[in-house]
Design an enzyme around this catalytic site. Structure first.
Site, PDB file in Angstrom:
ATOM      1  N   CYS A  71       0.796  -1.238   0.000  1.00  0.00           N
ATOM      2  CA  CYS A  71       0.000   0.000   0.000  1.00  0.00           C
ATOM      3  C   CYS A  71       0.822   1.279   0.000  1.00  0.00           C
ATOM      4  O   CYS A  71       0.745   2.078  -0.926  1.00  0.00           O
ATOM      5  CB  CYS A  71      -0.933   0.058   1.207  1.00  0.00           C
ATOM      6  SG  CYS A  71      -2.272  -1.113   1.110  1.00  0.00           S
ATOM      7  N   HIS A 125      -1.449   5.954   2.710  1.00  0.00           N
ATOM      8  CA  HIS A 125      -1.617   4.922   3.723  1.00  0.00           C
ATOM      9  C   HIS A 125      -1.567   5.623   5.071  1.00  0.00           C
ATOM     10  O   HIS A 125      -0.566   6.226   5.405  1.00  0.00           O
ATOM     11  CB  HIS A 125      -0.497   3.897   3.602  1.00  0.00           C
ATOM     12  CG  HIS A 125      -0.669   2.729   4.505  1.00  0.00           C
ATOM     13  ND1 HIS A 125      -1.285   1.571   4.086  1.00  0.00           N
ATOM     14  CD2 HIS A 125      -0.340   2.542   5.791  1.00  0.00           C
ATOM     15  CE1 HIS A 125      -1.308   0.720   5.090  1.00  0.00           C
ATOM     16  NE2 HIS A 125      -0.740   1.277   6.122  1.00  0.00           N
TER      17      HIS A 125
END
Ligand SMILES: *[C@@H]1O[C@H](CO)[C@@H](O)[C@H](O)[C@H]1NC(C)=O
Ligand SMILES: *[C@@H]1O[C@H](CO)[C@@H](O)[C@H](O)[C@H]1NC(C)=O
Ligand SMILES: *[C@@H]1O[C@H](CO)[C@@H](O)[C@H](O)[C@H]1NC(C)=O
Ligand SMILES: *[C@@H]1O[C@H](CO)[C@@H](O)[C@H](O)[C@H]1NC(C)=O
Length: 497
Positions: A71, A125
C-alpha cells in the site's frame, strides 16, 4: 498570501482560455484486475457492472503495473509520480517527506492551482508513515473514516454483515460513499473546480461485506487455483509468508505456517476467494453510487475520472496470499482514466503502463502544462515526474510507447527485488540493498533470479532464469533492468522482446 496567489494564477489560466475539468480520483485497496473487463486473465468470476460501464467510457489499461506491491510504497509512488527508489518509501513505516523529499503530490498540485482538494477514506496509507495525518498539506479538507468491525469481528478474516448491523455501524466504504456524496453536492455549488479523492477499503482484509453480495458467487463457481504451488525453481527469497492473513484468528487457528509449498485447506481457500470476490462487487456498487451522484449533479462532462486498485493480490495462486511479492498477481492492477471528449466511446490499450504515469496524465487531461521529467537526482525538486502522460494512448491506443515496466519489492530490510516486465517476459533480480542513508543496491550480490515467459507461462509457474537456452535473453533483460526506467522512457524500440 500564497493561496491567494495561486487562485489568481488559476483565474488567469481560465481567462486565457483553458477549460477546467474537475478530477474524481478513486482508489480501491488490494484490488487485483478482478473486473468483468479482464476476463482473459481467468482470475475467477467477477461481477462489476459499474466499473465495466465506467471502463466503456475510459481508457482501459489492460496491462498496468504498480511500482511496488504494498500500500504505502505504491500509493506514495503514484501520488508523487515518482518511483520507490526516489521516494525511499519501501514499507509502511516511513514518510516520503522525511526520507525522500518535500515533493508536491497530485492533490497538492491541484490545490496549488486553484482547485479545491478534498480527500476521504484511504488515500495515503494512514498511520505511522504519514505522521498519522494523511498528509495535510495535500488537502483543503480530508475525512479520515474508520469502521470498528475489525476488532468486533474477533479478527475474523471474513464475514458478512447484516443490514441491522450496518444501520448501527456502517461499513467504512458506506461512510466513504456518504461523505463523497455530501462533498460532491457542496463542491458542485462552489465556484472552484475540485480534485476529489475517494479511497475505498475493500476488497482489503478483513473481507467484510453486506450478505446479499454472496448471491453473485454461488459456491459451485468458486474454484481452487490450478497453480497452488510455488514456481518450479523459484528462489526462496521471492516467497512471502502471508503473515497478514495469518494474523486473523480463524486462519491462525489452522496452525498454518505460510511456508513455501504449503497450502490452506481447500474449503478455506474457496471461502476466502468467495469473500474477496463478494467484497469486490460490494466496492463496485459503492463506486456506482458515487458515479450516480456525479451524474445527478450534471458533472459527468466536466469531470475526469480515474479508477485504480493500489496493487494486485494473490488468492492462493502459487499458494500465496496477499501482496508483498514481485509476481504478476501482486504487481498487475486495474487502471482506467476517463477524460470527457477524449475517451467517450471507450479505448482499450494493451501497452505496458505504470502507475507513475497517472500524475502526468491527469495534469495534462485537466489542461495544465506537462509536468517536467525528474532529473537524475530530484530530492530537492518539488514538482516533477518519473512517469509519462498516457494522453497519446487515448487517441491512438497503439501509439509508440514504453517497452517495459518496473516494479520492486524490499525483503528483510537488506534485499531488494527489482523486476522488469516486457511484452513477453518478466525478469526479477533479488540483490543486496543498504537502507538509509545510502539506499544502494549492490548488483554484484545476487541472491536470486527469476525469468518467466508470459507467452508460454502467463501464470509464472516455471522459473527459467537458469535454463541454458535462456542465457542470452537473461543477459539482455539484466542489462535493461540495470539501466533502469530512464532509457525506456525515451526509446520506444524493443528491448528483450
Ligand atoms: C514543504 O513544501 C511546502 C510548500 O510546498 C512548504 O510549505 C513546507 O514548509 C515545506 N516543508 C519543509 C519541511 O520544507
Ligand atoms: C514446490 O512444489 C512444486 C510442485 O510440486 C515443485 O516443483 C517445486 O520444486 C517445489 N518448490 C520447492 C522449493 O520445494
Ligand atoms: C493447532 O495446534 C494446537 C496446539 O498445538 C492444537 O490444539 C490444535 O488442535 C491445532 N489445530 C489444528 C486445526 O490442527
Ligand atoms: C455530454 O457530452 C456528450 C458527448 O460529447 C454529449 O452527447 C452530451 O449531450 C453531454 N451532456 C451534457 C449534459 O452536456
Amino acid at each position: 498570501m500564497h493561496d491567494l496567489f495561486c487562485v489568481l494564477l488559476f483565474v488567469l489560466f481560465v481567462v486565457v482560455g483553458g477549460t477546467t475539468k474537475n478530477v474524481l480520483f478513486i482508489i480501491s485497496d488490494d484490488l487485483r484486475p478482478q473486473l468483468g473487463d479482464y476476463k482473459e486473465l481467468n482470475l475467477g468470476p467477477s461481477f462489476t457492472p459499474n466499473l465495466d460501464k465506467l471502463a466503456g467510457k475510459s481508457l482501459l489499461m489492460k496491462r498496468a503495473y504498480v511500482q511496488c506491491a504494498l500500500c504505502s510504497p505504491s500509493r506514495t509512488s503514484f501520488l508523487t509520480g515518482r518511483r520507490p527508489d526516489t521516494t525511499h518509501v519501501y514499507d509502511l513505516r516511513h514518510y516520503f517527506r522525511d526520507v525522500g523529499g518535500n515533493f508536491t503530490t497530485m492533490p497538492q498540485y491541484f490545490k496549488n492551482n486553484g482547485y479545491r482538494s478534498v480527500g476521504m477514506g484511504k488515500i495515503f496509507h494512514p498511520g505511522m508513515h504519514a505522521s498519522h495525518n494523511d498528509d495535510p498539506i495535500s488537502w483543503n479538507e480530508f475525512y479520515h473514516l474508520e469502521e470498528d468491525y475489525g476488532v468486533k469481528a474477533h479478527r475474523s478474516s471474513w464475514r458478512t454483515v447484516s443490514k441491522a448491523e450496518r444501520l448501527k455501524d456502517p461499513l467504512v466504504d458506506e461512510l466513504v460513499v456518504a461523505q463523497a456524496k455530501k462533498s460532491l453536492n457542496e463542491l458542485a455549488k462552489g465556484k472552484q473546480p475540485f480534485f476529489l479523492a475517494v479511497g475505498f477499503r475493500r476488497p482489503h482484509l478483513p473481507f467484510l461485506f453486506p450478505e446479499e453480495y454472496l448471491a453473485d458467487y454461488p459456491t459451485t463457481r468458486i474454484q481452487i487455483p490450478g497453480n497452488d504451488y510455488a514456481p518450479i525453481d523459484m528462489p526462496e527469497i521471492a516467497w512471502n509468508k502471508y503473515m497478514e492473513l495469518i494474523s486473523y484468528n480463524d486462519i491462525a487457528a489452522l496452525n498454518v505456517t505460510g511456508n513455501l509449498n504449503t497450502t490452506l485447506p481447500d474449503q478455506i481457500v474457496k471461502d476466502l476467494r468467495r469473500a474477496y470476490f463478494s467484497s469486490v462487487t460490494f466496492m463496485d456498487a459503492m463506486v456506482g453510487e458515487v458515479l450516480a451522484e456525479l451524474m445527478k449533479l450534471n458533472l459527468m462532462n466536466d469531470t475526469i475520472i480515474s479508477f485504480i486498485g493500489d496493487h494486485g493480490y494473490s488468492l492462493g495462486e502459487h499458494g500465496l496470499w496477499g501482496k508483498n511479492t514481485n509476481f504478476e498477481d501482486a504487481v498487475h492492477a486495474p487502471m482506467m482514466v476517463r477524460v470527457p471528449g477524449l475517451t467517450d466511446h471507450g479505448v482499450v490499450t494493451n501497452k505496458l503502463v505504470e502507475f507513475v504515469d497517472l500524475f502526468p496524465t491527469i495534469v495534462e487531461a485537466a489542461g495544465f502544462p506537462k509536468l517536467p521529467l525528474c532529473p537524475q537526482r530530484s530530492t530537492q525538486v518539488s514538482l516533477c515526474t518519473e512517469g509519462k502522460s498516457l494522453i497519446s494512448l487515448m487517441s491512438d491506443p497503439d501509439a509508440p510507447w514504453k517497452q517495459a515496466v518496473f516494479s520492486q519489492y524490499r525483503r528483510r530490510s537488506n534485499v531488494m527485488g527489482y523486476s522488469i516486465k516486457t511484452d513477453r517476459y518478466r525478469y526479477t533480480e533479488w540483490v543486496r540493498f543498504s537502507g538509509a542513508p545510502n539506499y544502494k543496491a549492490d548488483i554484484s550480490q545476487v541472491i536470486g533470479r527469476e525469468l518467466y515467459d508470459h507467452v508460454n507461462d502467463y501464470q509464472e509457474n516455471i522459473n527459467l532464469a537458469d535454463h541454458h537456452d535462456k542465457v542470452s535473453i537473461v543477459a539482455t533483460l539484466r542489462q535493461t533492468l540495470h539501466a533502469g526506467w530512464r532509457p525506456i522512457h525515451f526509446h520506444t524500440d524493443l528491448i528483450g522482446k
